[in-house]
Each structure stands twice: as C-alpha cells, then as structure tokens.
Design an enzyme around this catalytic site. Structure first.
Site, mmCIF file in Angstrom:
data_model
loop_
_atom_site.group_PDB
_atom_site.id
_atom_site.type_symbol
_atom_site.label_atom_id
_atom_site.label_comp_id
_atom_site.label_asym_id
_atom_site.label_seq_id
_atom_site.Cartn_x
_atom_site.Cartn_y
_atom_site.Cartn_z
ATOM 1 N N CYS A 32 -5.132 -12.420 3.309
ATOM 2 C CA CYS A 32 -4.268 -13.493 3.128
ATOM 3 C C CYS A 32 -2.917 -12.781 2.775
ATOM 4 C CB CYS A 32 -4.968 -14.668 2.317
ATOM 5 S SG CYS A 32 -5.813 -13.923 0.879
ATOM 6 N N SER A 33 -2.809 -13.109 1.450
ATOM 7 C CA SER A 33 -1.739 -12.366 0.623
ATOM 8 C C SER A 33 -1.909 -12.184 -0.758
ATOM 9 C CB SER A 33 -0.181 -13.037 1.081
ATOM 10 O OG SER A 33 -0.556 -14.353 0.642
ATOM 11 N N CYS A 34 -3.107 -11.918 -1.383
ATOM 12 C CA CYS A 34 -3.408 -11.600 -2.496
ATOM 13 C C CYS A 34 -2.342 -10.405 -3.149
ATOM 14 C CB CYS A 34 -4.897 -11.059 -2.765
ATOM 15 S SG CYS A 34 -5.936 -12.100 -2.099
ATOM 16 N N CYS B 129 -2.713 -7.170 1.685
ATOM 17 C CA CYS B 129 -3.823 -7.964 1.530
ATOM 18 C C CYS B 129 -4.018 -8.386 3.137
ATOM 19 C CB CYS B 129 -3.583 -9.230 0.704
ATOM 20 S SG CYS B 129 -4.894 -10.318 0.849
#
Lengths: 127, 211
Positions: free
Chosen positions: B115-117, B112
């Site tokens: 962000c950090s999906c 991601c």
C-alpha cells in the site's frame, strides 16, 4: 548485491509494462478537501477501536490490488480513491455503515446538492 | 467508477458541488457523525496536524542529531521508536520505526510494496510517487533502476538494501553526512537533509560551494 527484507514480494513484474516513475517536489499534502476528510475518518475510526491498523493496511492493500487487477494504474494521484474504497469496505464489514444505508445517503446528498442554488451550502433535509 | 477526475476538479466543483468521491465522503461522514463515531472537530484537528505539524523537517532533525551525537545515533539504530520519541513529535500510529544507515558500502531504499505505509511522525504523508504503482512495484524488483531514475547511479560494489514497510514497521533512512560539514550546528546540518534522502532515493545535500 541487492537484498530485500521481503523477497516474496518480488513477484515477476514486467517492468516495461509499468508506467514511468512519477517525480515531484513537495506538493500539497491533500489535493482536495475530500481526500483530507477520508484520511482523517480512517485515523479516527482506528483510534476509536473500530478496526486495527493491520486490518486497515490489509484492506487498503486489497483495494489497491483490485484496482491493479482492473488495470487502473495509479501514478499516485488516485491513492485516496483506493483509501475511500477501503474505508467503505471496512465500515460495511464492521457493521458500522451498511452498503444500502450508504447508497441511500449518497442519493440523498446528490439530490440535495442538485436542488441547491449555486453558491449556497448544501444541506440535507431532515427526515 | 468515478475515475474521471482531472486537474481542474475545483472548477467543476462550482458546477456540481458534490460528485464522485466528494459525494461519497460527505455521505459516509454524515452517517458516522450521526452514529456518534466521529466528531467533525476531531477530523479538522487531524487534518491540520498532517497538513501543518508533521513533515520531513522532523526527520531532518533526527538525522542531524544522529550525525553530531554518537550516543543518540546508537540509540536511534538500536530502537528508533524510542529515540524518535525523545523529540516529542506526534505519537507513532500503531507501528514501530526502524532507522537504517547508509554507509559507503550500503545504500538503503524504503518502499511499501502493498500500500503506502510511511513513517508519518518523521516524514509526514508520502509524496505521490511513493504511492504510485510504478514505485511500489519497481523498488522491490529493480531498486538500482529506481535509484537511477532518481539520478543515483549506484556502483556495483555498493550493496542496495530494500526495506518493505508494513502496518507494523516503518523505516527511516539515515543518509551519509556530507563531507566538509565538520563543526556544523545540528540546525545547519538539518537543512541539508532532504525527504528523498530519508526515503533512500537521494542523498543529503552538499554544502554550497563544497565538492
């Protein structure tokens, strides 16, 4: 050949300027209780419809980008600080908790914590 | 900025029970509770779920079933959201899931970049490296370099596909089934499926004693 589903994200990046990739085995999910609380608050506010998950992801992305712009590099261990900043930003934007209200409450907890003897639970005096 | 946390945070916590982000979280939480927008008990349940009830073992079960059950594999690749729902893990948050399959000619890598999906129902919460600036930036522009850093030297004739997750779309890599596992049970196969192999930075473990 290499393909990306979102090639526009492949902006020019100076690879040498990036820190080395951190590696780990399965560590704890949260490093501190506050990380867990911040995580859960975002999920619960979303569940209650305070914001959509797209709004959340956009706000979190913006906080991460802003931290990068300040040259605060993250090896993954500062992630929940960005998460908390996104939560505060959205709470203010959605008029759920205003900046001034939050600042006052932070001061109140800070004073209460400092006035609490070691080992005692911190409680906020009733207004 | 309260960025001076270090590894001995819990020791400092004894000197000053509330500081930095912990103080800000406490303040925000107390206001949200007063406004009736959150219930501390619900927060505890959410934390318990993500600490104990989801994790890469869920994804390993999905992958192992795809390896042994051709009809399930087809359903998974056609509509991973529905196929994963058959297992009854936690509900996906607000997103659809897509399963992408490694083959001898194709390696898939998930990131991601913004962000950090991450596919929480099948992998739990992401490891620190997935959330790092380095991984988020490098995976998109230099996936072969990233794979090399994880010990994976990908031949030039193998295509590397990078899947950039979003709030709406999360990806699960179905790694290749290791050789010499014919006749293995789903459960035994699931033990070979690592978190890294389902993010795409690794492969499934080889059976012990195998090539």
């Amino acid at each position: 050949m290499t393909t990306s589903c979102r090639p526009d994200a492949a902006a020019a990046v100076d690879l040498d300027a990036l820190p080395a990739l951190p590696r780990d085995e399965a560590g704890p999910v949260f490093r501190a209780p506050w990380e867990a609380q911040a995580f859960a608050m975002a999920l619960e506010l979303h569940r209650r419809g305070v914001f959509t998950w797209s709004e959340w992801a956009a706000t979190l992305s913006a906080e991460i980008a802003a931290a990068n712009a300040r040259h605060e590099h993250d090896d993954g261990s500062h992630y929940y600080e960005r998460w908390l900043a996104a939560l505060e930003t959205l709470a203010a934007r959605k008029a759920v908790v205003g900046d001034a209200e939050l600042a006052d409450r932070i001061d109140a907890w800070d004073r209460a914590a400092q006035a609490t003897p070691h080992g005692q639970p911190v409680v906020l005096p009733r207004a | 900025m309260s960025d001076h946390r270090h590894d001995h945070d819990h020791e400092n916590a004894h000197d000053r029970p509330l500081s930095g982000p912990a103080l800000r979280v406490k303040a925000l939480e107390s206001l949200l509770v007063e406004k009736g927008l959150i219930d501390p008990k619900t927060l505890d349940e959410i934390v318990d779920t993500y600490e104990h009830r989801v994790g890469p073992r869920n994804g390993a079960r999905v992958v192992a079933r795809a390896w042994v059950d051709a009809a399930f594999r087809e359903r998974l690749l056609a509509d991973a959201t529905a196929a994963v729902a058959e297992f009854g893990f936690i509900e996906p948050h607000a997103e659809d899931m897509v399963a992408v399959e490694n083959t001898p000619a194709v390696r898939n890598l998930v990131v991601c970049s913004l962000c950090s999906c991450y596919p929480w129902p099948v992998l739990g919460l992401p490891p620190a490296w997935y959330k790092s600036d380095a991984y988020r930036a490098r995976a998109v522009v230099d996936p072969r370099g990233v794979l090399k850093a994880f010990g994976e030297d990908i031949p030039e004739d193998v295509e590397v596909r990078v899947w950039d997750s979003t709030a709406e779309m999360r990806y699960l890599v179905v790694p290749e089934r290791p050789a010499a596992t014919e006749g293995w049970s789903e459960e035994a196969l699931a033990a070979l499926v690592t978190r890294d192999s389902m993010v795409g930075v690794g492969t499934a473990k080889r059976p012990e004693g195998g090539a």
